[in-house]
Design a protein around this motif. Sequence first.
Motif, PDB file in Angstrom:
ATOM      1  N   ILE A   1       0.768  -1.197  -0.030  1.00 32.46           N
ATOM      2  CA  ILE A   1       0.038   0.035   0.001  1.00 32.46           C
ATOM      3  C   ILE A   1       0.856   1.221  -0.331  1.00 32.46           C
ATOM      4  O   ILE A   1       0.495   2.262  -0.826  1.00 32.46           O
TER       5      ILE A   1
ATOM      6  N   SER B   1      -7.063 -12.926   2.622  1.00 32.01           N
ATOM      7  CA  SER B   1      -7.726 -11.407   2.309  1.00 32.01           C
ATOM      8  C   SER B   1      -7.244 -10.544   3.349  1.00 32.01           C
ATOM      9  O   SER B   1      -7.492 -11.046   4.517  1.00 32.01           O
TER      10      SER B   1
ATOM     11  N   LEU C   1      -5.394   2.752  -5.871  1.00 26.51           N
ATOM     12  CA  LEU C   1      -5.339   1.251  -5.097  1.00 26.51           C
ATOM     13  C   LEU C   1      -6.286   0.287  -5.987  1.00 26.51           C
ATOM     14  O   LEU C   1      -6.134  -0.828  -6.130  1.00 26.51           O
ATOM     15  N   GLU C   2      -7.556   0.570  -6.326  1.00 24.94           N
ATOM     16  CA  GLU C   2      -8.796  -0.276  -6.696  1.00 24.94           C
ATOM     17  C   GLU C   2      -8.295  -0.727  -8.054  1.00 24.94           C
ATOM     18  O   GLU C   2      -7.758  -0.483  -8.926  1.00 24.94           O
TER      19      GLU C   2
ATOM     20  N   GLN D   1      -2.726  -4.522  -9.316  1.00 29.38           N
ATOM     21  CA  GLN D   1      -2.141  -5.856  -8.961  1.00 29.38           C
ATOM     22  C   GLN D   1      -0.464  -5.554  -9.192  1.00 29.38           C
ATOM     23  O   GLN D   1      -0.414  -4.848 -10.094  1.00 29.38           O
TER      24      GLN D   1
ATOM     25  N   MET E   1       0.148  -8.992  -4.813  1.00 28.85           N
ATOM     26  CA  MET E   1      -1.257  -8.663  -4.213  1.00 28.85           C
ATOM     27  C   MET E   1      -1.951  -8.639  -5.693  1.00 28.85           C
ATOM     28  O   MET E   1      -1.654  -8.034  -6.568  1.00 28.85           O
TER      29      MET E   1
ATOM     30  N   SER F   1      -5.135  -8.645  -6.168  1.00 26.96           N
ATOM     31  CA  SER F   1      -6.722  -7.935  -6.475  1.00 26.96           C
ATOM     32  C   SER F   1      -6.635  -6.790  -5.063  1.00 26.96           C
ATOM     33  O   SER F   1      -6.067  -7.331  -4.036  1.00 26.96           O
ATOM     34  N   CYS F   2      -7.332  -5.655  -5.547  1.00 24.60           N
ATOM     35  CA  CYS F   2      -7.467  -4.623  -4.236  1.00 24.60           C
ATOM     36  C   CYS F   2      -8.921  -3.900  -4.956  1.00 24.60           C
ATOM     37  O   CYS F   2      -8.966  -3.464  -5.892  1.00 24.60           O
ATOM     38  N   TYR F   3      -9.847  -3.818  -3.697  1.00 24.56           N
ATOM     39  CA  TYR F   3     -11.033  -3.235  -3.868  1.00 24.56           C
ATOM     40  C   TYR F   3     -11.547  -2.581  -2.800  1.00 24.56           C
ATOM     41  O   TYR F   3     -11.260  -2.758  -1.636  1.00 24.56           O
TER      42      TYR F   3
ATOM     43  N   PHE G   1     -10.138  -1.121   2.241  1.00 31.10           N
ATOM     44  CA  PHE G   1      -9.853  -1.747   1.047  1.00 31.10           C
ATOM     45  C   PHE G   1      -9.593  -3.513   1.565  1.00 31.10           C
ATOM     46  O   PHE G   1      -9.102  -3.795   2.538  1.00 31.10           O
ATOM     47  N   THR G   2     -10.186  -4.342   0.539  1.00 33.01           N
ATOM     48  CA  THR G   2      -9.860  -5.637   0.661  1.00 33.01           C
ATOM     49  C   THR G   2      -8.908  -5.984  -0.136  1.00 33.01           C
ATOM     50  O   THR G   2      -9.073  -5.766  -1.590  1.00 33.01           O
ATOM     51  N   ILE G   3      -7.666  -6.905   0.121  1.00 37.54           N
ATOM     52  CA  ILE G   3      -6.864  -6.976  -0.753  1.00 37.54           C
ATOM     53  C   ILE G   3      -6.558  -8.637  -0.775  1.00 37.54           C
ATOM     54  O   ILE G   3      -6.641  -9.308   0.322  1.00 37.54           O
TER      55      ILE G   3
END
Length: 129
Positions: free
Chosen positions: A14, A64, A90-91, A94, A102, A104-106, A125-127
């Motif tokens: 991050i 996650s 961030l969203e 990869q 990483m 995915s990140c949303y 955010f969930t990574i």
Amino acid sequence: MGVSKTSLSAGNIINKILTEDAEVASKTKLIFPIVVDKAQLPYIVYRRVGLDQNPVKGRRGSDSVTIDVVCYTKGYTEGVELAEAVRDALEGEQIEADGLVMRSCYLSDSEETWADDAYIQSLTFTIKI
């Protein structure tokens, strides 16, 4: 042989993304892990707030990780613009950094508030690691 990187190191990814993003950098260069006692507005603080492991027989599997990224600013509009820049950086990202991938990140949640003479935009955010 060093210790292998796991999802516990997700904050490093991050930090890398946010410090290297031109739009975020145009709004603040102050990005801190976990907490900062004194900082001049605007600034960002990030921290890991959750981890959900999905083990696979005989090995670690995937994780996650939930990360809060909190933007502190003098003005409301300035805060929303910084939050939008953070989200854009961030969203969907990869990246592989220091042996950690990483996948995915949303953005999974957000909140806004006011405290200590600062507008606060909190993004969760969930990574997937």
